[in-house]
Design a protein around this motif. Structure first.
Motif, PDB file in Angstrom:
ATOM      1  N   GLU A 377       0.950  -1.278   0.000  1.00  0.00           N
ATOM      2  CA  GLU A 377       0.087   0.049  -0.015  1.00  0.00           C
ATOM      3  C   GLU A 377       0.993   1.258   0.142  1.00  0.00           C
ATOM      4  OE1 GLU A 377      -2.858  -0.698  -0.769  1.00  0.00           O
ATOM      5  OE2 GLU A 377      -3.288  -2.906   0.369  1.00  0.00           O
ATOM      6  N   VAL A 378       1.825   1.232   0.798  1.00  0.00           N
ATOM      7  CA  VAL A 378       2.666   2.389   0.833  1.00  0.00           C
ATOM      8  C   VAL A 378       4.020   1.962   1.252  1.00  0.00           C
ATOM      9  CG1 VAL A 378       0.995   4.328   1.749  1.00  0.00           C
ATOM     10  CG2 VAL A 378       2.473   2.935   3.493  1.00  0.00           C
ATOM     11  N   ALA A 379       5.266   2.691   1.131  1.00  0.00           N
ATOM     12  CA  ALA A 379       6.520   2.241   1.066  1.00  0.00           C
ATOM     13  C   ALA A 379       7.318   2.678   2.230  1.00  0.00           C
ATOM     14  CB  ALA A 379       7.229   2.388  -0.210  1.00  0.00           C
ATOM     15  N   ARG A 380       6.949   3.976   2.926  1.00  0.00           N
ATOM     16  CA  ARG A 380       7.818   4.271   3.994  1.00  0.00           C
ATOM     17  C   ARG A 380       7.016   4.135   5.435  1.00  0.00           C
ATOM     18  NH1 ARG A 380      11.249   8.500   3.293  1.00  0.00           N
ATOM     19  NH2 ARG A 380      10.625   9.440   5.480  1.00  0.00           N
ATOM     20  N   ASP A 381       7.924   3.918   6.389  1.00  0.00           N
ATOM     21  CA  ASP A 381       7.343   3.655   7.708  1.00  0.00           C
ATOM     22  C   ASP A 381       6.582   4.521   8.540  1.00  0.00           C
ATOM     23  OD1 ASP A 381       8.596   1.012   7.545  1.00  0.00           O
ATOM     24  OD2 ASP A 381      10.558   1.722   8.595  1.00  0.00           O
TER      25      ASP A 381
END
Length: 598
Positions: A377-381
């Motif tokens: 869904e997203v790539a950053r914490d």
């Protein structure tokens, strides 16, 4: 009881002039045909999209099997005809009919629509019109079928409210038989249609009958209240819930289509609901509580279905299949049972967690190395914390490495674009993640592995913590898509972005109030048909229809709702309720502020 005259006419006069005529014939393997004179009630399940889409929908097969398992009811199917068939039906004045017996749709007691995608709403009008059923519910009499609708898009029923007699949210297995039986009872008692509908609404807590609720709008044009026009109908609607999923029989004799469909395989639902609580996800809210089937039930149902269909691929369905509590045992049992038969087992929804490494190893036993599909869904914490999707990049990378080690050669990643608080670095992360996976593939296999980053445009849906947020603008999405494509460096990485105009219309329909119905009907009368198919979609037709009916798209689509405002779908209850959603939205706002200041 087959309507031989109508069938002969359709075959000789219509089907010679259309593409893929087999989709209008019925008669498939495992189809159920009953004599209408020998049953009490007649139901037709209506899927508002093409046959190739509808026949791939597991829920349709479940309800078809459930209702035809009763001696006193017959259940048939109908799909939206392609444009060439619609033209022939109108030209020859042939009514839309059920595939099993060629019975005109208007002759059924109940017509039940499954609402899977907002862009398909116009198809509901096409089907009602071709059937000769009045479009508007207020114009129908007891001679007309009861028109009901359920499915995920019924979570905001208001844009379709004037066209549907009754909506249901939640599980269809307990609600559909109860509605059908009660309607037949009232019909046989020769009740007035309005009184009959009121009785259904009064007796069934999951039945929403829009005609008994009148919206009120404020000075800013938004809905501020929904008033009951009768005191004997409920103020709010409860979802229908099946507590025992294992006790609901799986359809072990599903219909096998004559023509190639989107999914030509056996589908087995192993779990309903999701153990996670991602803030963007509507399904995790509306499918609560979490319920599972036993390993033995799943394996035996899959084996029986294989024997009844001969299909060589099985898909284990759930919102997050690898979160099934007995996942490893299930995969091993399926491997022991189906590998000797040459049957492939697919997992369409894998969770990115520490278990991913073992999933890749387990699935390699089936020889299914075509591709790994994951949804980070997203790539950053920090963005992942904000959307409340608790996964780690290290688990994703380790799982992909293990998959490449076992021979997998492609990965497809699903991402969202336009989430609240999204930044350029979040878009950077999408490309960085895809390229990192491709490089891991090179380390394991000696060449860069193909990775596809499929990017959807985020639509804030009803009954999610993000329901108060506005949707991003057309200009933003076009910029973001261009940014992603310019950022790509490796030729082995591909980006596929969803059509912006389609996403904006989905947002307008999913967030609209009852006034959206007039725009929907106007777009349909101006030619909107099968708009979920790119070759038929005309966005300008829609934007003009919205403008001509006085709908402020900027306000309804892009302007956020205040947290204390009345939402068009608030009269439909969900498990945990609105208070939980408000709490999660407030937490998200705090996290967004922290991200912005970091």
């Amino acid at each position: 009881m087959l309507n031989e005259r109508l069938k002969d006419y359709v075959v000789s006069r219509l089907l010679t002039k259309v593409q893929v005529p087999a989709q209008y014939l019925g008669g498939e393997l495992n189809m159920v045909r009953k004599d209408h004179r020998e049953v009490r009630g007649k139901l037709c399940l209506a899927f508002p999209d093409a046959y190739t889409i509808g026949m791939s929908h597991h829920g349709l097969q479940v309800l078809y099997s459930l209702m035809n398992g009763r001696d006193d009811w017959v259940c048939e199917r109908v799909f939206t005809p392609w444009l060439d068939m619609e033209e022939q039906l109108r030209k020859h004045e042939v009514p839309l009919y059920g595939l099993e017996t060629f019975t005109p749709l208007a002759s059924f007691d109940v017509v039940g629509f499954t609402l899977q995608y907002e862009i398909s709403f116009v198809n509901v009008l096409t089907m009602l019109d071709l059937a000769g059923i009045p479009l508007r519910a207020a114009e129908r009499t007891m001679r007309d079928p009861l028109v009901i609708a359920g499915g995920p898009c019924a979570q905001n029923p208001e844009p379709l409210a004037p066209f549907v007699d009754l909506f249901v949210t939640g599980d269809g297995e307990p609600s559909l038989p109860a509605i059908c039986d009660l309607w037949l009872e009232l019909k046989q008692a020769q009740a007035d249609r309005e009184d009959a509908l009121a009785e259904v609404a009064r007796r069934l807590p999951y039945a929403y009958v829009p005609r008994f609720y009148e919206p009120e709008y404020g000075g800013d044009g938004r809905m501020v209240a929904l008033h009951r026009t009768r005191d004997d109908v409920p103020a709010t609607i409860e979802p229908s819930v099946s507590d025992d999923l294992d006790g609901i029989p799986l359809p072990t004799r599903p219909i096998v289509p004559f023509v190639e469909c989107v999914h030509d395989r056996i589908a087995i639902e192993i779990m309903r609901g999701c153990p996670w609580q991602c803030r963007f996800c509507q399904s995790t809210v509306i499918k609560r509580p979490l319920r599972i089937r036993s390993v033995e039930t799943i394996v035996q149902a899959a084996l029986e279905t294989y024997r009844n269909t001969g299909q060589s691929e099985i898909s284990l369905l759930s919102l997050s299949t690898s979160d099934y509590p007995h996942f490893e045992e299930l995969v091993k049992r399926m491997q022991e049972t189906f590998q000797p038969l040459g049957v492939k087992v697919c997992l369409p929804s894998l969770r990115v967690n520490e278990q991913l490494k073992s999933v890749a190893t387990l699935m390699s036993m089936f020889g299914d190395l075509s591709g790994l599909t994951l949804a980070p869904e997203v790539a950053r914490d920090d963005m992942r914390d904000q959307i409340r999707k608790k996964i780690k990049n290290e688990d994703l990378y380790a799982g992909c490495r293990e998959a490449f080690h076992h021979g997998w050669r492609q990965v497809k990643l699903y991402f969202l674009c336009g989430l609240p608080g999204e930044r350029a670095v979040d878009l950077d992360g999408i490309i960085d993640m895809a390229e990192t996976i491709s490089r891991i593939g090179k380390e394991e296999t000696g060449q860069f592995v193909k990775v596809t980053a499929s990017v959807s445009n985020f639509v804030p849906k009803a009954h999610t913590p993000y329901q108060w947020n506005g949707m991003q603008t057309r200009e933003y999405f076009h910029w973001a898509h261009g940014y992603l494509k310019a950022r790509r460096r490796l030729r082995s990485v591909w980006t596929k972005c969803h059509d912006v105009e389609t996403s904006l219309l989905e947002g307008a329909l999913s967030r609209g109030d009852r006034r959206m119905a007039d725009a929907l009907e106007l777009a349909w009368r101006r030619g909107a048909r099968l708009d979920s198919w790119r070759e038929h979609f005309n966005s300008q037709r829609w934007w003009q229809a919205l403008a001509d009916t006085g709908i402020d798209l900027e306000a309804s689509l892009h302007r956020p709702f205040a947290l204390d405002s009345r939402l068009p779908w608030d009269h439909l209850n969900v498990k945990k309720g609105r208070a939980y959603l408000e709490k999660e939205q407030n937490r998200a706002v705090v996290q967004l502020a922290a991200m912005a200041s970091a």
